[in-house]
Design a protein around this motif. Structure first.
Motif, PDB file in Angstrom:
ATOM      1  N   GLN A 285      -9.813   0.538   9.560  1.00  0.00           N
ATOM      2  CA  GLN A 285      -9.726  -0.885   9.273  1.00  0.00           C
ATOM      3  C   GLN A 285      -9.046  -1.135   7.928  1.00  0.00           C
ATOM      4  OE1 GLN A 285     -13.401  -2.758   8.358  1.00  0.00           O
ATOM      5  NE2 GLN A 285     -12.646  -4.844   8.630  1.00  0.00           N
ATOM      6  N   PHE A 286      -9.470  -0.412   6.892  1.00  0.00           N
ATOM      7  CA  PHE A 286      -8.901  -0.627   5.561  1.00  0.00           C
ATOM      8  C   PHE A 286      -7.415  -0.265   5.522  1.00  0.00           C
ATOM      9  CE2 PHE A 286      -7.770   1.112   1.391  1.00  0.00           C
ATOM     10  CZ  PHE A 286      -8.017   0.007   0.591  1.00  0.00           C
ATOM     11  N   SER A 287      -7.043   0.864   6.115  1.00  0.00           N
ATOM     12  CA  SER A 287      -5.648   1.305   6.028  1.00  0.00           C
ATOM     13  C   SER A 287      -4.716   0.385   6.796  1.00  0.00           C
ATOM     14  CB  SER A 287      -5.529   2.748   6.543  1.00  0.00           C
ATOM     15  OG  SER A 287      -6.060   2.860   7.857  1.00  0.00           O
ATOM     16  N   PHE A 288      -5.130  -0.100   7.963  1.00  0.00           N
ATOM     17  CA  PHE A 288      -4.269  -0.999   8.721  1.00  0.00           C
ATOM     18  C   PHE A 288      -4.125  -2.359   8.027  1.00  0.00           C
ATOM     19  CE2 PHE A 288      -4.538   1.487  12.791  1.00  0.00           C
ATOM     20  CZ  PHE A 288      -3.169   1.559  12.985  1.00  0.00           C
ATOM     21  N   VAL A 289      -5.219  -2.884   7.507  1.00  0.00           N
ATOM     22  CA  VAL A 289      -5.131  -4.162   6.795  1.00  0.00           C
ATOM     23  C   VAL A 289      -4.264  -4.015   5.551  1.00  0.00           C
ATOM     24  CG1 VAL A 289      -6.460  -5.914   5.566  1.00  0.00           C
ATOM     25  CG2 VAL A 289      -7.323  -5.000   7.714  1.00  0.00           C
ATOM     26  N   ALA A 290      -4.415  -2.892   4.825  1.00  0.00           N
ATOM     27  CA  ALA A 290      -3.571  -2.654   3.644  1.00  0.00           C
ATOM     28  C   ALA A 290      -2.097  -2.521   4.039  1.00  0.00           C
ATOM     29  CB  ALA A 290      -4.045  -1.394   2.921  1.00  0.00           C
ATOM     30  N   GLY A 334      -6.427  -5.684  -3.308  1.00  0.00           N
ATOM     31  CA  GLY A 334      -7.641  -6.474  -3.539  1.00  0.00           C
ATOM     32  C   GLY A 334      -8.279  -7.034  -2.277  1.00  0.00           C
ATOM     33  N   PRO A 335      -7.570  -7.878  -1.507  1.00  0.00           N
ATOM     34  CA  PRO A 335      -8.195  -8.446  -0.286  1.00  0.00           C
ATOM     35  C   PRO A 335      -8.659  -7.393   0.713  1.00  0.00           C
ATOM     36  CG  PRO A 335      -6.255  -9.711  -0.905  1.00  0.00           C
ATOM     37  CD  PRO A 335      -6.277  -8.517  -1.800  1.00  0.00           C
ATOM     38  N   PRO A 336      -7.901  -6.300   0.999  1.00  0.00           N
ATOM     39  CA  PRO A 336      -8.458  -5.286   1.904  1.00  0.00           C
ATOM     40  C   PRO A 336      -9.747  -4.660   1.386  1.00  0.00           C
ATOM     41  CG  PRO A 336      -6.097  -4.997   1.712  1.00  0.00           C
ATOM     42  CD  PRO A 336      -6.489  -6.007   0.676  1.00  0.00           C
ATOM     43  N   ALA A 337      -9.839  -4.437   0.056  1.00  0.00           N
ATOM     44  CA  ALA A 337     -11.069  -3.871  -0.495  1.00  0.00           C
ATOM     45  C   ALA A 337     -12.241  -4.831  -0.328  1.00  0.00           C
ATOM     46  CB  ALA A 337     -10.865  -3.533  -1.970  1.00  0.00           C
ATOM     47  N   VAL A 338     -12.020  -6.119  -0.574  1.00  0.00           N
ATOM     48  CA  VAL A 338     -13.087  -7.109  -0.379  1.00  0.00           C
ATOM     49  C   VAL A 338     -13.494  -7.177   1.092  1.00  0.00           C
ATOM     50  CG1 VAL A 338     -13.652  -9.562  -0.545  1.00  0.00           C
ATOM     51  CG2 VAL A 338     -12.385  -8.454  -2.392  1.00  0.00           C
ATOM     52  N   LEU A 339     -12.515  -7.141   1.981  1.00  0.00           N
ATOM     53  CA  LEU A 339     -12.802  -7.213   3.408  1.00  0.00           C
ATOM     54  C   LEU A 339     -13.603  -6.010   3.886  1.00  0.00           C
ATOM     55  CD1 LEU A 339     -12.353  -8.765   6.066  1.00  0.00           C
ATOM     56  CD2 LEU A 339     -10.246  -7.451   6.363  1.00  0.00           C
ATOM     57  N   ILE A 340     -13.272  -4.828   3.403  1.00  0.00           N
ATOM     58  CA  ILE A 340     -13.995  -3.639   3.841  1.00  0.00           C
ATOM     59  C   ILE A 340     -15.419  -3.631   3.291  1.00  0.00           C
ATOM     60  CG2 ILE A 340     -13.375  -2.068   1.973  1.00  0.00           C
ATOM     61  CD1 ILE A 340     -13.425  -1.233   5.698  1.00  0.00           C
ATOM     62  N   PRO A 376     -13.021 -11.807  13.276  1.00  0.00           N
ATOM     63  CA  PRO A 376     -13.090 -12.224  11.860  1.00  0.00           C
ATOM     64  C   PRO A 376     -12.765 -11.103  10.878  1.00  0.00           C
ATOM     65  CG  PRO A 376     -15.293 -11.890  12.714  1.00  0.00           C
ATOM     66  CD  PRO A 376     -14.359 -11.705  13.871  1.00  0.00           C
ATOM     67  N   TYR A 377     -12.915  -9.840  11.291  1.00  0.00           N
ATOM     68  CA  TYR A 377     -12.750  -8.733  10.356  1.00  0.00           C
ATOM     69  C   TYR A 377     -11.374  -8.078  10.433  1.00  0.00           C
ATOM     70  CZ  TYR A 377     -17.810  -9.159  10.247  1.00  0.00           C
ATOM     71  OH  TYR A 377     -19.087  -9.642  10.128  1.00  0.00           O
ATOM     72  N   PHE A 378     -10.582  -8.414  11.436  1.00  0.00           N
ATOM     73  CA  PHE A 378      -9.260  -7.792  11.539  1.00  0.00           C
ATOM     74  C   PHE A 378      -8.189  -8.780  12.003  1.00  0.00           C
ATOM     75  CE2 PHE A 378      -5.966  -5.244  13.598  1.00  0.00           C
ATOM     76  CZ  PHE A 378      -5.687  -4.337  12.604  1.00  0.00           C
ATOM     77  N   TYR A 379      -8.391  -9.393  13.159  1.00  0.00           N
ATOM     78  CA  TYR A 379      -7.331 -10.218  13.740  1.00  0.00           C
ATOM     79  C   TYR A 379      -7.035 -11.468  12.915  1.00  0.00           C
ATOM     80  CZ  TYR A 379      -7.280  -7.419  18.002  1.00  0.00           C
ATOM     81  OH  TYR A 379      -7.148  -6.401  18.888  1.00  0.00           O
ATOM     82  N   VAL A 380      -8.052 -12.086  12.349  1.00  0.00           N
ATOM     83  CA  VAL A 380      -7.814 -13.290  11.546  1.00  0.00           C
ATOM     84  C   VAL A 380      -7.021 -12.971  10.276  1.00  0.00           C
ATOM     85  CG1 VAL A 380      -8.943 -15.084  10.188  1.00  0.00           C
ATOM     86  CG2 VAL A 380      -9.739 -14.600  12.496  1.00  0.00           C
ATOM     87  N   PRO A 381      -7.411 -11.961   9.455  1.00  0.00           N
ATOM     88  CA  PRO A 381      -6.576 -11.641   8.282  1.00  0.00           C
ATOM     89  C   PRO A 381      -5.162 -11.212   8.659  1.00  0.00           C
ATOM     90  CG  PRO A 381      -8.740 -10.613   8.087  1.00  0.00           C
ATOM     91  CD  PRO A 381      -8.645 -11.144   9.472  1.00  0.00           C
ATOM     92  N   VAL A 382      -5.050 -10.374   9.704  1.00  0.00           N
ATOM     93  CA  VAL A 382      -3.725  -9.932  10.120  1.00  0.00           C
ATOM     94  C   VAL A 382      -2.907 -11.105  10.649  1.00  0.00           C
ATOM     95  CG1 VAL A 382      -2.522  -8.558  11.860  1.00  0.00           C
ATOM     96  CG2 VAL A 382      -4.372  -7.539  10.541  1.00  0.00           C
ATOM     97  N   GLY A 383      -3.525 -11.994  11.409  1.00  0.00           N
ATOM     98  CA  GLY A 383      -2.808 -13.157  11.923  1.00  0.00           C
ATOM     99  C   GLY A 383      -2.314 -14.069  10.819  1.00  0.00           C
ATOM    100  N   ILE A 384      -3.131 -14.238   9.775  1.00  0.00           N
ATOM    101  CA  ILE A 384      -2.693 -15.068   8.638  1.00  0.00           C
ATOM    102  C   ILE A 384      -1.477 -14.444   7.948  1.00  0.00           C
ATOM    103  CG2 ILE A 384      -3.366 -15.914   6.359  1.00  0.00           C
ATOM    104  CD1 ILE A 384      -6.205 -16.240   7.439  1.00  0.00           C
ATOM    105  N   LEU A 385      -1.512 -13.117   7.747  1.00  0.00           N
ATOM    106  CA  LEU A 385      -0.379 -12.443   7.113  1.00  0.00           C
ATOM    107  C   LEU A 385       0.878 -12.520   7.975  1.00  0.00           C
ATOM    108  CD1 LEU A 385      -2.112  -9.269   5.639  1.00  0.00           C
ATOM    109  CD2 LEU A 385      -1.246 -11.237   4.391  1.00  0.00           C
ATOM    110  N   VAL A 386       0.715 -12.390   9.293  1.00  0.00           N
ATOM    111  CA  VAL A 386       1.871 -12.500  10.186  1.00  0.00           C
ATOM    112  C   VAL A 386       2.493 -13.894  10.087  1.00  0.00           C
ATOM    113  CG1 VAL A 386       2.563 -12.544  12.620  1.00  0.00           C
ATOM    114  CG2 VAL A 386       1.128 -10.686  11.769  1.00  0.00           C
ATOM    115  N   CYS A 387       1.652 -14.920  10.035  1.00  0.00           N
ATOM    116  CA  CYS A 387       2.177 -16.289   9.895  1.00  0.00           C
ATOM    117  C   CYS A 387       2.891 -16.479   8.561  1.00  0.00           C
ATOM    118  CB  CYS A 387       1.036 -17.294  10.045  1.00  0.00           C
ATOM    119  SG  CYS A 387       0.309 -17.360  11.703  1.00  0.00           S
ATOM    120  N   ILE A 388       2.322 -15.921   7.474  1.00  0.00           N
ATOM    121  CA  ILE A 388       2.969 -16.025   6.158  1.00  0.00           C
ATOM    122  C   ILE A 388       4.324 -15.330   6.177  1.00  0.00           C
ATOM    123  CG2 ILE A 388       2.795 -15.340   3.740  1.00  0.00           C
ATOM    124  CD1 ILE A 388      -0.211 -15.720   3.930  1.00  0.00           C
ATOM    125  N   ASN A 389       4.377 -14.142   6.794  1.00  0.00           N
ATOM    126  CA  ASN A 389       5.647 -13.421   6.862  1.00  0.00           C
ATOM    127  C   ASN A 389       6.690 -14.186   7.671  1.00  0.00           C
ATOM    128  OD1 ASN A 389       4.519 -11.391   5.356  1.00  0.00           O
ATOM    129  ND2 ASN A 389       4.094 -10.062   7.098  1.00  0.00           N
TER     130      ASN A 389
END
Length: 531
Positions: A285-290, A334-340, A376-389
């Motif tokens: 989880q941490f490595s993919f989010v990072a 920072g955010p991946p560490a907080v999420l994990i 809430p722990y993976f798809y939402v953060p990743v989806g937000i980053l995809v939208c930002i990109n």
């Protein structure tokens, strides 16, 4: 004298009354004692009767093929029953087949009387109790064979029947058993009331899925050496270790860690303990989010490169590269560490109620229990980053298009050498954009397709092509960022120098270098803008 005569008469009356009622009083006292004792025994026998089989509950049967519970029964407790009412599950001794439903004998005092458990608001379990009225989903839900839970024989078979009909088994996989889908309860003389769990229906696609998982894991392991080679190529070449190059190295390192742990899980999940499985899940989880955060850093840097080149006349202050990369590192780690940390607390803390969405790592696999837990722990953060990109790429594409039109008009008006050099430099800058855009689609669209497949409810095997492309991402990254000219020539020149061989360093100005001098702040070309 008169007073003494009246006192003697009163005394005589009392003695006469005592002689008449004395025997009756001595018999009344034991009678009241016996009556009280009988009442106590009758009351206790009524309570004992409810738990010893004399109590008959009110059961509202609902066929297993019914999709909805009748409205008048919606608030009653629910349980799944294997056989019809007044039937038990008996083993046929004349054959080797499984037990079948038969009507119970009149001599057998076996009642279908399950004990329901309940959770309170704090997440603690209340003592189980008998329900006088409940709904039973009648029918065998198992398409294949079934097995019986025996909590008295093994602690791993411990279970709790909840009021909503589901069974919570803390040491079982899956953790929750759904009524009419995963289990049914029935009386099995002489064992009593037992829970029968269905074997999963994985035999139909086991061969295809196993071979696909093995092939996917091999693709991940093939990608890892290419990711490490990309890191090594940039690490030994100082000219490539600018902000963009450092972000690429961190991205490749996170992706290599994620691919390694994911391949180990897919190839050796059956041989790993629960503790190791949960630990690996947190690492994945941490490595993919990072990875997604470092990809976002590369997108931000690409956008800033184009903006600095297009708006060269602006007086906006520039951040020193070391400080800029420090800010990027805070954003990427920072955010991946907080999420994990949140995931670890939610998954392992016993004080969190079961009603909260937990990751439930290690329940079915070394990953989230389902896409609902992963949301809430993976798809939402990743989806937000995809939208930002996507927004950054759209803004970068708009800036490139406008500046390209401006540059074409300027060349048509005067056609100077500086304009032609500007065109070549800007062409290289666009290559950075397209390379990062391709990397974004390789990484981001795979997870986006997985999320769409979960939302659409399709067969996961139908979307396996995106997983296979993602598994070979290391090879594609190595080809895009190392094998293309002139980086290939720069890296080879550096390798020759490390080996002690004198060689001529390639001239950057005469080559189609997609890593520009403007990355290091060396934008020295003059510029004029058309008003």
């Amino acid at each position: 004298m008169e007073k003494e005569r009246k006192a003697r008469e009163e005394e005589a009356k009392r003695e006469s009354a005592e002689a008449m009622w004395g025997p009756f009083r001595s018999g009344v006292r034991p009678f009241f004692f016996l009556a009280s004792f009988a009442s106590f025994c009758l009351g206790n026998s009524a309570v004992l009767g409810e738990t010893s089989g004399d109590f008959v509950p009110t059961i509202h049967p609902v066929p297993i093929n019914e999709t909805l519970i009748p409205h008048e029964y919606i608030k009653l407790p629910l349980v799944a029953k294997c056989c019809k009412l007044n039937q038990v599950l008996a083993k046929n001794e004349s054959s080797e087949e499984e037990a079948t439903c038969t009507y119970s004998n009149s001599t057998e005092n076996e009642q279908f009387l399950p004990l329901f458990d309940e959770f309170n608001a704090t997440g603690l379990m209340l003592p189980h109790s008998v329900q006088k009225e409940f709904v039973a989903v009648v029918g065998d839900p198992c398409r294949h064979k079934r097995y019986m839970l025996e909590p008295s024989e093994s602690d791993e078979d411990e279970y709790y029947l909840l009021l909503n009909g589901s069974i919570y088994a803390p040491f079982h996989k899956p953790l929750m058993l759904m009524p009419g889908i995963d289990y049914c309860m029935e009386v099995a003389p002489p064992l009593g009331l037992r829970v029968f769990v269905c074997f999963p229906d994985e035999t139909e696609v086991a061969g295809a899925s196993d071979s696909l998982i093995t092939f996917y894991a091999c693709g991940l392991l093939i990608s890892v050496p290419f990711l490490l080679l990309t890191i090594a190529a940039y690490a030994i070449t100082p000219r490539l270790m600018d902000v963009h190059g450092k972000a690429l190295c961190h991205y490749c390192a996170c992706l290599a860690l994620a691919f390694t742990t994911l391949a180990v899980v897919q190839l050796a999940s059956a041989y790993t303990s629960d503790e190791i499985c949960i630990s690996i899940a947190f690492v994945i989880q941490f490595s993919f989010v990072a990875c997604f955060f470092w990809l976002n850093v590369m997108c931000i840097e690409t956008y800033l490169l184009v903006r600095r080149h297009v708006e060269r006349g602006s007086n906006s202050p520039r951040i020193e590269p070391r400080r800029l990369f420090f800010y990027y590192s805070l954003w990427a780690w920072g955010p991946p560490a907080v999420l994990i940390l949140i995931s670890i607390f939610m998954d392992l803390s016993p004080t969190i109620p079961m009603t909260y969405v937990k990751p439930n790592f290690g329940t079915n696999s070394c990953w989230f229990n389902s896409d609902h837990e992963a949301m809430p722990y993976f798809y939402v953060p990743v989806g937000i980053l995809v939208c930002i990109n996507l927004i950054l790429f759209a803004m970068t594409a708009v800036g490139i298009t406008r500046y390209q039109r401006d540059l074409d008009l300027r060349r048509m008006a005067r056609n100077q050498e500086s304009d032609r050099e500007e065109q070549r430099l800007f062409r290289r800058l666009k290559r950075i954009f397209f390379v990062c855009l391709g990397l974004f689609f390789l990484m981001g669209m795979n997870w986006a397709m997985e999320l769409i497949s979960w939302w659409a409810g399709g067969d996961p095997l139908a979307w396996s092509a995106f997983d296979l492309v993602n598994a070979l991402q290391g090879v594609l990254v190595f080809g895009l960022f190392v094998l293309r000219k002139p980086v290939r020539n720069i890296v080879w020149c550096r390798i020759q120098k490390l080996r002690g061989i004198e060689t001529t360093e390639p001239e950057l100005g005469s080559m189609a270098l997609y890593l520009l001098p403007v990355i290091n702040g060396g934008d020295t070309l003059p510029r004029e803008r058309i008003s």
